[in-house]
Design a protein around this motif. Structure first.
Motif, mmCIF file in Angstrom:
data_model
loop_
_atom_site.group_PDB
_atom_site.id
_atom_site.type_symbol
_atom_site.label_atom_id
_atom_site.label_comp_id
_atom_site.label_asym_id
_atom_site.label_seq_id
_atom_site.Cartn_x
_atom_site.Cartn_y
_atom_site.Cartn_z
ATOM 1 N N PRO A 179 0.773 -1.256 0.000
ATOM 2 C CA PRO A 179 0.000 0.000 0.000
ATOM 3 C C PRO A 179 0.799 1.299 0.000
ATOM 4 O O PRO A 179 0.599 2.142 -0.868
ATOM 5 N N ILE A 180 1.685 1.495 0.955
ATOM 6 C CA ILE A 180 2.396 2.774 1.059
ATOM 7 C C ILE A 180 3.300 2.991 -0.157
ATOM 8 O O ILE A 180 3.330 4.076 -0.743
ATOM 9 N N VAL A 181 4.023 1.960 -0.543
ATOM 10 C CA VAL A 181 4.919 2.042 -1.699
ATOM 11 C C VAL A 181 4.118 2.272 -2.969
ATOM 12 O O VAL A 181 4.435 3.148 -3.785
ATOM 13 N N ALA A 182 3.066 1.484 -3.155
ATOM 14 C CA ALA A 182 2.236 1.591 -4.355
ATOM 15 C C ALA A 182 1.585 2.965 -4.458
ATOM 16 O O ALA A 182 1.526 3.565 -5.538
ATOM 17 N N ASP A 183 1.116 3.489 -3.337
ATOM 18 C CA ASP A 183 0.469 4.793 -3.333
ATOM 19 C C ASP A 183 1.433 5.891 -3.768
ATOM 20 O O ASP A 183 1.071 6.783 -4.542
ATOM 21 N N SER A 184 2.661 5.821 -3.297
ATOM 22 C CA SER A 184 3.679 6.807 -3.669
ATOM 23 C C SER A 184 3.965 6.759 -5.162
ATOM 24 O O SER A 184 4.042 7.797 -5.834
ATOM 25 N N ILE A 185 4.110 5.547 -5.699
ATOM 26 C CA ILE A 185 4.386 5.383 -7.121
ATOM 27 C C ILE A 185 3.205 5.869 -7.954
ATOM 28 O O ILE A 185 3.375 6.616 -8.927
ATOM 29 N N ASN A 186 2.007 5.463 -7.584
ATOM 30 C CA ASN A 186 0.818 5.828 -8.359
ATOM 31 C C ASN A 186 0.566 7.331 -8.369
ATOM 32 O O ASN A 186 0.135 7.889 -9.385
ATOM 33 N N LYS A 187 0.838 7.989 -7.257
ATOM 34 C CA LYS A 187 0.665 9.449 -7.211
ATOM 35 C C LYS A 187 1.647 10.151 -8.141
ATOM 36 O O LYS A 187 1.291 11.104 -8.835
ATOM 37 N N LYS A 188 2.886 9.686 -8.165
ATOM 38 C CA LYS A 188 3.888 10.288 -9.046
ATOM 39 C C LYS A 188 3.544 10.049 -10.505
ATOM 40 O O LYS A 188 3.636 10.964 -11.334
ATOM 41 N N VAL A 189 3.133 8.839 -10.830
ATOM 42 C CA VAL A 189 2.756 8.522 -12.209
ATOM 43 C C VAL A 189 1.613 9.423 -12.662
ATOM 44 O O VAL A 189 1.648 9.993 -13.759
ATOM 45 N N PHE A 190 0.605 9.580 -11.835
ATOM 46 C CA PHE A 190 -0.539 10.409 -12.202
ATOM 47 C C PHE A 190 -0.137 11.866 -12.411
ATOM 48 O O PHE A 190 -0.579 12.512 -13.361
ATOM 49 N N SER A 191 0.727 12.377 -11.541
ATOM 50 C CA SER A 191 1.151 13.776 -11.667
ATOM 51 C C SER A 191 1.928 14.003 -12.965
ATOM 52 O O SER A 191 1.791 15.051 -13.601
ATOM 53 N N VAL A 192 2.712 13.011 -13.374
ATOM 54 C CA VAL A 192 3.480 13.137 -14.616
ATOM 55 C C VAL A 192 2.565 13.073 -15.838
ATOM 56 O O VAL A 192 2.737 13.828 -16.795
ATOM 57 N N LEU A 193 1.577 12.189 -15.809
ATOM 58 C CA LEU A 193 0.642 12.124 -16.929
ATOM 59 C C LEU A 193 -0.174 13.405 -17.056
ATOM 60 O O LEU A 193 -0.529 13.823 -18.161
ATOM 61 N N LYS A 194 -0.452 14.051 -15.934
ATOM 62 C CA LYS A 194 -1.127 15.353 -15.988
ATOM 63 C C LYS A 194 -0.243 16.387 -16.677
ATOM 64 O O LYS A 194 -0.745 17.285 -17.367
ATOM 65 N N GLU A 195 1.069 16.272 -16.509
ATOM 66 C CA GLU A 195 1.996 17.188 -17.171
ATOM 67 C C GLU A 195 2.020 16.959 -18.678
ATOM 68 O O GLU A 195 2.216 17.896 -19.461
ATOM 69 N N ILE A 196 1.846 15.706 -19.085
ATOM 70 C CA ILE A 196 1.900 15.361 -20.506
ATOM 71 C C ILE A 196 0.594 15.707 -21.213
ATOM 72 O O ILE A 196 0.586 16.235 -22.331
ATOM 73 N N VAL A 197 -0.529 15.398 -20.559
ATOM 74 C CA VAL A 197 -1.844 15.588 -21.171
ATOM 75 C C VAL A 197 -2.488 16.864 -20.653
ATOM 76 O O VAL A 197 -3.118 16.865 -19.601
ATOM 77 N N TYR A 198 -2.311 17.933 -21.381
ATOM 78 C CA TYR A 198 -3.019 19.158 -21.000
ATOM 79 C C TYR A 198 -3.049 20.119 -22.181
ATOM 80 O O TYR A 198 -2.299 19.981 -23.147
ATOM 81 N N PHE A 199 -3.914 21.089 -22.087
ATOM 82 C CA PHE A 199 -4.007 22.123 -23.098
ATOM 83 C C PHE A 199 -4.180 23.448 -22.379
ATOM 84 O O PHE A 199 -5.055 23.608 -21.549
ATOM 85 N N GLY A 200 -3.313 24.389 -22.695
ATOM 86 C CA GLY A 200 -3.359 25.682 -22.026
ATOM 87 C C GLY A 200 -2.044 25.971 -21.337
ATOM 88 O O GLY A 200 -1.001 25.423 -21.686
#
Length: 247
Positions: free
Chosen positions: A54-75
């Motif tokens: 849980p703790i390890v997975a949560d840390s990884i998943n949060k980072k992955v999501f934040s990076v994908l937000k950086e890639i997928v955006y307009f504006g």
């Protein structure tokens, strides 16, 4: 009764301790509801989701999501999304808002990201993302993104934490890079038409651990023009192990 309770709790604890970090792939997709015949706007995300620890997975998943937000955006800044479904919806909503403002402009937005666990050992975890986005213009942008983690803690490992001496590794990598791309040893690193900033060799933003060796990957515009495409340098582990902290 107490004895059975103790044994049950002990067994549960031991079972949880033996769980290993693993990943499952999840796909998130969305298309525009506006009428469309060709090049219909769509977004597809294939994401490796960490689980079991849980703790390890949560840390990884949060980072992955934040990076994908950086890639997928307009504006000017990433979407204020809280999950992947919201992220895909925000991308399509941005397209539909643009169509309302400029109904005569017909161009199909697209975002496609595919992630996978590229490499995993006891000391390092490497997740790779192949991404392509198009939101108008002459062409879209395709690239690769590397995320490095400590698999025991889930914390991000930055490129400058990879080497015993980044300076020494950089000097070694430059010699190998010049040799591969036939750049004179005593000339400018840009002597053959490359575009390194300030005429100085730099390590790429993305470094990958692969089965064959350490891959230095320069996306388009990072070391060369879009027309010249990305540049890469694969260094076998027997050449780089002495430089590496994580193997």
């Amino acid at each position: 009764m107490r004895q059975y309770t103790f044994l049950f709790v002990s067994l549960l604890f031991l079972t949880s301790c033996t769980k290993e970090l693993s990943f499952k792939e999840q796909t998130f997709e969305k298309k525009s509801a506006l009428p469309c015949k060709t090049n219909c706007p769509q977004i597809s995300l294939k994401v490796p989701i960490a689980q079991n620890v849980p703790i390890v997975a949560d840390s990884i998943n949060k980072k992955v999501f934040s990076v994908l937000k950086e890639i997928v955006y307009f504006g000017e800044k990433p979407f204020q999304s809280t999950d992947y479904n919201d992220l895909t919806a925000s991308f399509i909503s941005s397209y539909e808002e643009m169509q309302k403002k400029f109904p005569e402009d017909k161009f199909g937005w697209e975002a496609k990201i595919e992630g996978n666990v590229e490499y995993q050992s006891d000391s390092i975890l490497n997740i790779k993302f192949n991404h392509y986005t198009f939101t108008g213009g002459a062409h879209g942008y395709q690239g690769y993104r590397s995320l490095l983690f400590n698999p025991k803690t889930g914390k991000t490992i930055t490129n400058n934490q990879l080497f015993k001496s980044e300076k020494d590794f950089k000097a070694f990598a430059e010699k190998e890079f010049r040799n591969k791309y036939k750049i004179p040893a005593n000339g400018s690193i840009n002597a053959t038409g490359l575009m390194f900033e300030n005429e100085k060799f730099n390590l790429p933003l993305n470094i990958f651990y692969t089965k064959e060796g350490l891959l230095l990957y320069y996306n388009s515009y990072e070391a060369a023009s879009y027309a010249d495409g990305p540049k890469e340098l694969l260094l076998p582990y027997d050449k780089v192990n002495d430089y590496l902290i994580f193997k």
